[in-house]
Design a protein around this motif. Structure first.
Motif: not given
Length: 602
Positions: A151-152, A162-168, A191-196, A211-217
């Motif tokens: 779980r990365i 959290m690439p393998d979970t889908d929550h906030v 939040k990227p689709q399918g990720m947490g 928040m958007k800049a951090d998520a994109e990075f």
């Protein structure tokens, strides 16, 4: 050694609510100290590449049904441990995003998937030879290898991906409910689709753009990791966790820090670049330390580190703590010591325990003690006194970024607690098993003593004008001080602009060393008793910093680095000196001593 100018250690800042980060950078280790109101509250030391948080492509080499786990080869000295619950995305274990944030987030743990009414066993999810992408969650410690998980989690400045979970989720350290809801809504938008995503404490007050800049990075970083993993053959390093300097800027250089002071110009420039990317408004709080004194000596931090190595910690009242660390657990005993109070016994005990509760929380954080911890407070009769001590301890532990769990206080005054462990404690990093007491205790490691000697030499060089120094150390320490091929001592001479003559003395305790300044020509005449092309019969020993075919020999405390000595380790051999330096010589084995022609002069 010449006269010393007495200096009073500076406190980090005189203001009532000051918090500063002091960074010491050197070729062999980086040290970061966090000082709050003049008191050291956190210390981090990095001597080698960080393992926790790094991502590897590993190969399953053994599956153990009895332990419901597998061993995975990831390229470290010991194979990593992979528990079945760390393979399944729906494991019952709590989702852990980072050491300090995810465990304090409100992300729910998904229900574990089951097959035919049960959770799959390790044989159903891991096969020998299988290649897996894993992240280290606990560093190797003692005889144990690293613990890894599939779980990365990728931490950023404000978010954890959290690439393998889908929550906030939102860190529980953000307590205001309206702010929690605001941040959760912003996280949902980026939040990227399918990720947490986990919202970190530093995100408090931030806007959608941040928040958007951090998520994109983080999303780009995850894509890069996936691409690299596809091309790599196990075992291989896919992503290395960032250096101590970067992690400090990312995780600790936050709005409540008044200053960040660093003593290296290159590191200062690098930190400014990082701050410009992460938090430009904090740039004005970064300072370069330009004084001649070593920075940790100037701020009195070296003295604090000395106290960390002692088991007894004195309290201001006169009481004291005794901290005993072992592999299984850590015990902390509270004693009244010199404190006799002024009213009655119950008040004396309460005041000592309250002060001890604050200091215990500080020492756990400062020493980075993890695992099971038993605190033996002085016995108290009144329930209100016990409650006061427990509340004081829990309030102080809230400041700790590591996850802690505290049980109630027992009738005997014992408190059981746990603190998340991710790697070695400060004591384990700086010490090694003592050869003088057959492993019953610990002394400073040869590397730690050699680094200390370098710092002491820098302090002496700042106070005297002599052009050369004679440094005498135990042979185990002298290897480290001189370095492989003399790299360390030659770098030290360039830094100090002075000549350094390093010699060993087997009669010295391994923690002791001598530094004597003097005249360069006179020191050279007295010490250079070995001549180029001279042949000597010497015992050949293993050099801890070099590999075969190299070995070493000592002549009157002078190191001879033998380019072909490995086959003769443990024997006496005929050695020829080829080239000489102040602290070491390069040489070769001519012939084993047992076949030497004794008529040939040496």
């Amino acid at each position: 050694m010449g006269s010393r100018r007495s200096r009073r250690p500076e406190s980090a800042t005189a203001t009532a609510s000051s918090k500063e980060i002091i960074i010491n950078v050197s070729p062999r280790e980086d040290r970061v100290a966090i000082v709050e109101n003049g008191q050291l509250i956190e210390l981090n030391i990095e001597r080698e590449e960080r393992v926790v948080g790094s991502i590897y492509k590993g190969k399953v080499v053994n599956v153990l049904p009895g332990m419901d786990a597998a061993f995975v080869e990831i390229g470290l000295e010991k194979n990593a441990f992979l528990y079945v619950g760390d393979i399944l995305p729906g494991a019952e274990d709590e989702v852990e995003a980072t050491e300090d944030e995810a465990a304090a987030a409100d992300a729910p743990a998904p229900a574990p998937p089951r097959r035919n009414g049960r959770r799959p066993g390790i044989r159903e999810v891991a096969k020998v030879g299988q290649q897996v992408l894993v992240q280290v969650v606990k560093a190797p410690r003692g005889t144990k290898g690293a613990r890894v998980s599939t779980r990365i989690s990728l931490p950023g400045r404000y978010l954890v991906l959290m690439p393998d979970t889908d929550h906030v989720g939102v860190s529980r350290k953000i307590e205001e409910e309206p702010e929690r809801e605001r941040l959760k809504e912003l996280a949902r938008q980026v939040k990227p689709q399918g990720m947490g995503l986990i919202v970190r404490t530093e995100a408090e007050g931030r806007n959608l753009e941040d928040m958007k800049a951090d998520a994109e990075f983080l999303t780009r970083l995850w894509q890069t990791i996936q691409e690299k993993a596809k091309q790599a053959n196990a075992p291989a390093v896919i992503h290395t966790e960032l250096s101590l300097l970067f992690r400090t800027v990312r995780d600790s250089f936050v709005s409540d820090v008044n200053k960040l002071i660093v003593d290296s110009e290159p590191a200062y420039q690098k930190i400014l670049e990082l701050v410009d990317l992460i938090s430009p408004r904090m740039r004005g709080r970064v300072e370069l330390f330009r004084k001649r004194d070593p920075i940790f000596h100037r701020f009195g931090i070296d003295n604090e580190i000395e106290r960390l190595l002692r088991p007894r910690i004195w309290l201001k009242s006169g009481g004291y703590l005794v901290i005993d660390e072992s592999e299984a657990l850590t015990t902390i005993d509270v004693n009244t010591g010199k404190f006799i109070g002024s009213t009655n016994l119950a008040d004396t005990i309460l005041r000592t325990n309250l002060e001890a509760a604050t200091e215990v929380a500080r020492q756990l954080r400062l020493r980075d003690i993890g695992g099971i911890i038993i605190i033996d407070f002085i016995d108290m009769d009144a329930k209100k006194d016990k409650d006061a001590v427990m509340n004081a301890l829990k309030n102080e532990l809230k400041r700790d970024r590591a996850r802690t769990k505290v049980a109630h206080i027992s009738p005997l005054g014992l408190v059981e607690m746990t603190r998340k462990r991710t790697g070695e404690t400060i004591l384990a990093q700086m010490t090694t098993h003592c050869p003088y007491c057959a492993g019953r205790g610990a002394i400073l490691s040869p590397e730690t003593v050699s680094v200390r000697c370098e710092r002491e030499l820098a302090r002496v060089a700042a106070d005297v004008d002599d052009e050369a120094f004679m440094v005498t150390l135990h042979p185990d320490v002298a290897y480290m001080f001189i370095g492989a091929g003399g790299d360390n001592v030659q770098r030290l001479e360039q830094t100090l602009h002075r000549a350094v003559f390093a010699r060993s003395d087997e009669d010295l305790h391994r923690e002791q060393y001598r530094i004597v300044p003097g005249d360069l020509q006179e020191m050279d005449r007295q010490l250079q008793r070995v001549k180029p092309r001279q042949v000597m019969e010497l015992p050949v020993v293993k050099h801890p910093l070099t590999q075969a075919p190299r070995a070493a020999a000592w002549v009157d405390g002078y190191l001879v680095d033998l380019e072909n000595g490995a086959p003769f380790i443990g024997e006496r051999a005929k050695v020829r000196v080829r080239r000489m330096n102040r602290s070491f010589a390069l040489g070769e084995v001519v012939l084993p001593a047992k076949v030497v022609d004794k008529s040939e002069p040496i």
